[in-house]
Motif scaffolding. Structure first.
Motif, PDB file in Angstrom:
ATOM      1  N   ASN A  12       1.245  -1.444   0.106  1.00 42.14           N
ATOM      2  CA  ASN A  12      -0.436   0.013   0.073  1.00 42.14           C
ATOM      3  C   ASN A  12       0.811   1.454   0.015  1.00 42.14           C
ATOM      4  O   ASN A  12       0.606   1.982   1.257  1.00 42.14           O
ATOM      5  N   ILE A  13       2.045   1.477  -0.978  1.00 41.77           N
ATOM      6  CA  ILE A  13       2.940   2.645  -1.111  1.00 41.77           C
ATOM      7  C   ILE A  13       2.013   3.441  -1.901  1.00 41.77           C
ATOM      8  O   ILE A  13       1.425   2.938  -2.648  1.00 41.77           O
ATOM      9  N   ASP A  14       2.660   4.959  -1.411  1.00 41.56           N
ATOM     10  CA  ASP A  14       2.238   5.998  -1.757  1.00 41.56           C
ATOM     11  C   ASP A  14       2.858   6.862  -2.252  1.00 41.56           C
ATOM     12  O   ASP A  14       4.043   6.909  -1.674  1.00 41.56           O
ATOM     13  N   LYS A  15       2.831   8.084  -3.248  1.00 41.12           N
ATOM     14  CA  LYS A  15       4.572   8.757  -3.756  1.00 41.12           C
ATOM     15  C   LYS A  15       4.605   9.568  -4.478  1.00 41.12           C
ATOM     16  O   LYS A  15       3.094   9.504  -6.131  1.00 41.12           O
ATOM     17  N   ILE A  52      13.086   2.818  -4.240  1.00 40.08           N
ATOM     18  CA  ILE A  52      11.511   2.598  -2.781  1.00 40.08           C
ATOM     19  C   ILE A  52      12.204   1.164  -2.460  1.00 40.08           C
ATOM     20  O   ILE A  52      12.572   1.094  -1.279  1.00 40.08           O
ATOM     21  N   ILE A  53      12.268   0.319  -3.175  1.00 38.38           N
ATOM     22  CA  ILE A  53      12.572  -0.754  -3.175  1.00 38.38           C
ATOM     23  C   ILE A  53      13.947  -1.159  -2.648  1.00 38.38           C
ATOM     24  O   ILE A  53      13.844  -2.177  -2.088  1.00 38.38           O
ATOM     25  N   ALA A  54      14.580  -0.567  -3.293  1.00 39.80           N
ATOM     26  CA  ALA A  54      16.290  -0.756  -3.162  1.00 39.80           C
ATOM     27  C   ALA A  54      16.057  -0.262  -1.388  1.00 39.80           C
ATOM     28  O   ALA A  54      17.747  -0.644  -0.831  1.00 39.80           O
ATOM     29  N   GLY A  55      15.917   0.744  -1.341  1.00 46.35           N
ATOM     30  CA  GLY A  55      15.529   1.241  -0.203  1.00 46.35           C
ATOM     31  C   GLY A  55      16.319   2.480  -0.167  1.00 46.35           C
ATOM     32  O   GLY A  55      17.272   3.333   0.784  1.00 46.35           O
ATOM     33  N   ALA A  56      16.441   3.025  -1.231  1.00 42.99           N
ATOM     34  CA  ALA A  56      17.609   4.449  -1.201  1.00 42.99           C
ATOM     35  C   ALA A  56      16.571   5.563  -1.557  1.00 42.99           C
ATOM     36  O   ALA A  56      16.795   6.244  -1.284  1.00 42.99           O
ATOM     37  N   GLN A  58      12.036   6.403   0.021  1.00 43.44           N
ATOM     38  CA  GLN A  58      11.202   6.007   0.979  1.00 43.44           C
ATOM     39  C   GLN A  58       9.575   6.537   0.256  1.00 43.44           C
ATOM     40  O   GLN A  58      10.241   7.503   0.390  1.00 43.44           O
ATOM     41  N   PRO A  59       8.295   5.825   0.561  1.00 48.31           N
ATOM     42  CA  PRO A  59       7.416   5.862   0.547  1.00 48.31           C
ATOM     43  C   PRO A  59       6.684   6.899   1.176  1.00 48.31           C
ATOM     44  O   PRO A  59       6.990   6.963   2.384  1.00 48.31           O
ATOM     45  N   ASP A  60       5.293   7.758   1.143  1.00 51.60           N
ATOM     46  CA  ASP A  60       5.009   8.611   1.525  1.00 51.60           C
ATOM     47  C   ASP A  60       4.275   8.010   2.598  1.00 51.60           C
ATOM     48  O   ASP A  60       3.717   7.903   3.799  1.00 51.60           O
ATOM     49  N   ALA A  61       3.455   6.987   2.231  1.00 48.52           N
ATOM     50  CA  ALA A  61       2.180   6.107   3.265  1.00 48.52           C
ATOM     51  C   ALA A  61       2.483   4.620   2.502  1.00 48.52           C
ATOM     52  O   ALA A  61       3.727   4.298   1.410  1.00 48.52           O
TER      53      ALA A  61
END
Length: 623
Positions: A12-15, A52-56, A58-61
């Motif tokens: 459930n990620i947002d960007k 985001i998946i690689a950790g570089a 962050q998602p907003d939510a």
């Protein structure tokens, strides 16, 4: 083969960036063994999602959850390397598990009294096959044309840096590889090597690429981000194309039904019934939902430009014995060619063989060392270079096009405004007033392509036009080029694009240019046959001149075992090849033929590789 072991879950990620929403409430999982690709338009957040998946980033939510033991490796489009290190130093400076094991083993050798530590270090060396690390990294660097190990990173081109980062990533053996456009800056030979590596290795992969053959041959799962919704396809690119078409057809049918229902409900609403029963209130509440479904049009535009191209005369372009060299390096000599009307030529060759130099000579930007170029009076050249668009401060997208005029002449006396033109190249009205520096790499390339095409060229030259373009845009560009009535020259490492667009090839190799009558797939089939014949000849000669085997005397024990195993493996592969070839005699559909062809290509490649190694050991045994 996919398993249920989830390495990573996107929940459930947002960007967003300001008012620009890239994606909302996005969820999917990456399972062990999956080789997954993401397809989406430029500017919809593909790179943001990878980061985001690689950790570089962050998602907003929402969140990304991975197993504790999962090691993620990420190849960005612009890798971050220490410019002060050499190529080889960069390999040893990487945070690499194999290097850590080698260091522990070397320390254990200096402390032989601690047998427990030594045994543990030895076992780790065995488990990772770290003994061959130096050979392995040198082989990979050689495949990726990074032969000068002492060259500083600061002196490398952008493409060379990306190849060095790719080498480090392969050597690190992560559980999950995340790749952002891995085939950019690779020539065709490098792409095919990487393709074979990723296809054959037992690894988990998540990537973005515009290379459709690469997608087809490597990936077993595709997800598509379309209008902020995610669609999943459990198959390769060919499977995706077929099932996406089915989905679009279903959506069109549902939209037609929704419109019909909306029309009848609208008539009912306009009559405004006086009796507000429970049933009618429910119907009124549902009206908004019906209206939304009926008006949910897809924002898809196609480039449909019947540009009023100037007529091509009888003389196009003639090349008379042109030659070019830089110092002692000769690129080509005494090349002659007379271009014909409506020709469609592809140019292929390794990096550094003179492809771009040839185009610069053709367009008058460079002079040949000898010979001459004669251009017909009616010829108007459009040249799309790798350099891309030159950004001016505070310049908006619409301003770039208006530099060429407010209107573009079309056929039959019609014209199209700069705004309408941009819409056809997938820039909506809001996007047209964005600053150019805010555009993604792919959007800038699309804008640059537009500026070349609107100048009405009748001789179009495209140098790597597919770099950074998304697959949707590539399909649009291909359709335009198939309808283009002038001459066309294309340099591209996109094999799918080349096969679809060109009729014959200029092949740059061995300081020469040859004219090959066919597309890229035809050329690869020809080269493969040529290689097979080259291998078959010494093999036949060896049978005639065969000497008594003395492998027991001159080969080591491990080499003897390998020699015998190779003989057995080659026999098995030859048997598999014969069975597979027999299947082609059956009545097969096109999809099955394609599947069998890929399998046959893999077996033939394995036979070549093992036969070459067998010859090496055979020669050693006789020396």
């Amino acid at each position: 083969m996919e398993t249920s072991a989830a390495l990573l879950s996107v929940e459930n990620i947002d960007k967003s960036y300001g008012t620009l929403v890239l994606f909302e409430n996005l969820s999917f999982g990456i399972n062990q063994g999956q080789k997954m690709a993401l397809i989406a338009k430029n500017g919809t957040g593909k790179t943001s999602l990878l980061e985001i998946i690689a950790g570089a980033d962050q998602p907003d939510a929402g969140q990304v959850v991975k197993r504790n033991d999962v090691k993620v490796g990420y190849l960005p489009q612009e890798p971050n390397l220490d410019p002060q290190l050499t190529v080889e130093e960069s390999i040893f400076a990487a945070d690499n598990e194999t290097l850590q094991v080698i260091n522990r083993y070397e320390k254990a050798l200096n402390n032989p009294e601690d047998t427990e530590v030594y045994q543990k270090a030895f076992d780790q060396m065995e488990a990772l096959q770290a003994w061959d690390f130096e050979t392995t990294y040198k082989q990979i660097l050689s495949k990726l044309k990074l032969d000068d190990l002492s060259q500083k990173v600061s002196d490398l081109s952008g493409g060379q840096r990306k190849r060095l980062a790719l080498t480090n990533l392969i050597l690190d053996r992560p559980d999950l590889l995340i790749l952002d456009e891995p085939t950019n800056h690779l020539d065709l030979e490098m792409i095919e090597w990487l393709e074979d590596y990723l296809k054959s290795e037992n690894l988990t992969l998540f990537m973005v690429t515009h290379d459709r053959y690469f997608l087809d041959r490597v990936c077993n799962h595709i997800i598509e981000l379309d209008d902020q919704k995610l669609y999943s396809y459990k198959g390769n690119y060919a499977y995706y194309v077929e099932h996406r078409a089915n989905r679009m057809e279903t959506e069109a049918t549902n939209l037609a039904k929704a419109k019909q229902l909306y029309k009848s409900e609208l008539d009912w609403m306009r009559r405004q019934p006086k009796a507000r029963t429970t049933k009618s209130k429910s119907r009124i509440e549902n009206f908004d939902d019906i209206k939304e479904r009926a008006t949910n049009r897809r924002k898809e535009h196609k480039v449909s430009l019947e540009i009023n191209m100037e007529r091509l005369g009888s003389k196009v372009i003639e090349l008379h014995k042109i030659s070019k060299a830089y110092g002692e390096k000769e690129l080509f000599s005494n090349f002659e060619y007379v271009f014909k009307r409506q020709e469609r030529i592809g140019i292929i060759g390794k990096n550094g063989t003179g492809k771009s130099t040839f185009l610069n000579i053709l367009t008058g930007q460079e002079e040949p060392d000898s010979g001459k170029v004669i251009i017909g009076e009616t010829i108007k050249i459009g040249y799309y270079t790798q350099g891309g668009i030159k950004i001016k401060p505070e310049q908006k997208v619409i301003d770039v096009i208006r530099e060429f005029g407010d209107y573009i002449p079309l056929k039959k006396g019609q014209k199209i405004s700069a705004q309408q033109l941009l819409e056809r190249f997938l820039f909506d009205r809001k996007k047209q007033y964005d600053f150019v520096e805010k555009l993604s790499g792919g959007e800038r390339k699309r804008l640059y392509l537009c500026t070349v095409l609107i100048q009405n060229p009748n001789f179009l030259i495209l140098d790597e036009p597919t770099n950074d373009l998304d697959i949707i845009t590539l399909n649009v560009l291909e359709q335009f080029l198939l309808d283009f009535p002038g001459c066309l020259i294309v340099v591209s490492h996109d094999r799918y694009f080349m096969d679809k667009i060109v009729d014959h090839l200029f092949v740059f190799e061995n300081e020469d240019i040859s004219d090959f009558p066919g597309n890229y797939s035809d050329y690869r089939a020809y080269k493969k046959l040529e290689q097979e014949e080259a291998y078959a000849k010494p093999k036949a000669e060896k049978k005639v001149q065969e000497k008594p085997k003395t492998t027991e005397v001159t080969l080591t024990y491990q080499e003897q075992k390998q020699y015998k195993r190779l003989e057995s493996d080659i026999k098995k592969l030859e048997s598999q090849k014969a069975k597979l070839e027999a299947k082609f005699l059956e009545d097969l559909n096109p999809e099955k033929i394609k599947e069998l062809s890929i399998d046959l290509q893999k077996i033939e490649s394995d036979i070549e590789e093992k036969t070459e190694k067998w010859f090496e050991l055979s020669m050693k045994s006789e020396s």
